[in-house]
Design an enzyme around this catalytic site. Structure first.
Site, short mmCIF file in Angstrom:
data_model
loop_
_atom_site.label_atom_id
_atom_site.label_comp_id
_atom_site.label_asym_id
_atom_site.label_seq_id
_atom_site.Cartn_x
_atom_site.Cartn_y
_atom_site.Cartn_z
N LYS A 37 1.09 4.14 -3.10
CA LYS A 37 0.77 5.54 -2.89
C LYS A 37 1.97 6.44 -3.17
CE LYS A 37 -3.56 5.19 -1.73
NZ LYS A 37 -4.63 5.82 -2.57
N TYR A 97 0.84 -1.20 0.00
CA TYR A 97 0.00 0.00 0.00
C TYR A 97 0.88 1.25 0.00
CZ TYR A 97 -3.39 3.47 1.61
OH TYR A 97 -4.18 4.60 1.73
#
Length: 257
Positions: free
Chosen positions: A149, A145
């Site tokens: 990002k 994750y």
């Protein structure tokens, strides 16, 4: 055009208050219809509902084309597609399943922008893209994750330079804000989407911002041309800390871990 998850629901309502028409895009048609009804009731003159998986390039192209065909133009693209992971890297049992995170988090915010470019240039429009403070602060057990990002932030920082004044890009870096992710929804170590208990930091009482408040901040600051939005505001100093003393963040994780 809004790619709907928790925050974009509130963003849709915020834009509705200002009399904006919009297209809502997500995989869950029932949710879209609920949000659309509320947006119409909140002041939106016209709301187009477009169920789609925007991690698929063809689907992204379709929703952009249908949006422009319906409204005749495209002024803002709000990209917020996201899925989290909650497992230490060494405990993952099916590594191939985690390509989904990059498909959704990265490509799901790139494909729509790619097909929207000529229309946004024509309107001298805006792209609002939700990255996360995870792009700057590497929170343990969410390695994929965090990476997705960070890649998304650097991509949009790069194309912002390429676009110049033709398209304005506002990059969101929210901290802990109300969402399905914060409630524990994400990829388990076997790659299946599950609802786990909330993350460690939430259990420890780290402040959580309200999505409704963030939506107002985002629309206000995107409309005035801000390049970045970090919220809640107390996350702001982390940008400096990560640049000058990243070991302080490591120690913070150690204390809470």
């Amino acid at each position: 055009m809004f790619l709907v998850q928790n925050l974009p629901q509130k963003l849709a309502y915020e834009y509705a208050k200002r009399g904006a028409s919009m297209a809502l895009v997500a995989r869950r048609g029932k949710l879209l219809n609920t949000v659309a009804e509320a947006a119409r009731g909140g002041g939106a003159p016209d709301v187009l509902v477009l169920p789609a998986d925007i991690s698929d390039a063809d689907e992204s192209k379709r929703v952009v084309m249908e949006t422009v065909a319906h409204f005749g133009r495209l002024d803002h693209l709000v990209a917020n597609a996201g899925i989290c992971s909650g497992s230490p890297f060494e405990q993952i049992t099916d590594i191939t399943a985690f390509t989904k995170i990059m498909d959704v988090n990265f490509w799901g915010s790139i494909y729509p922008a790619y097909y929207a470019l000529p229309h946004l240039k024509a309107s001298r429009g805006k792209i609002i893209v939700n990255t996360s403070m995870a792009a700057r602060i590497p929170v343990p057990n969410t390695s994929f994750y965090n990476a997705s990002k960070a890649a998304l932030m650097r991509f949009y920082e790069t194309v912002r330079f390429e676009f110049g004044s033709e398209i304005q890009i506002t990059i969101l870096l929210p901290g802990y804000v109300e969402s399905e992710m914060l409630k524990g929804k994400g990829l388990h170590n076997d790659g299946q989407v599950v609802l786990n208990k909330p993350g460690r930091y939430v259990e420890m009482g780290v402040p959580v911002g309200r999505a409704e408040r963030l939506a107002k901040v985002v629309v206000d600051r995107a409309c005035r041309g801000d390049k970045y939005v970090t919220w809640p505001s107390w996350y702001g100093p982390f940008h400096i800390v990560m640049s000058l003393a990243p070991e302080v963040v490591d120690f913070f994780h150690y204390l809470l871990g």
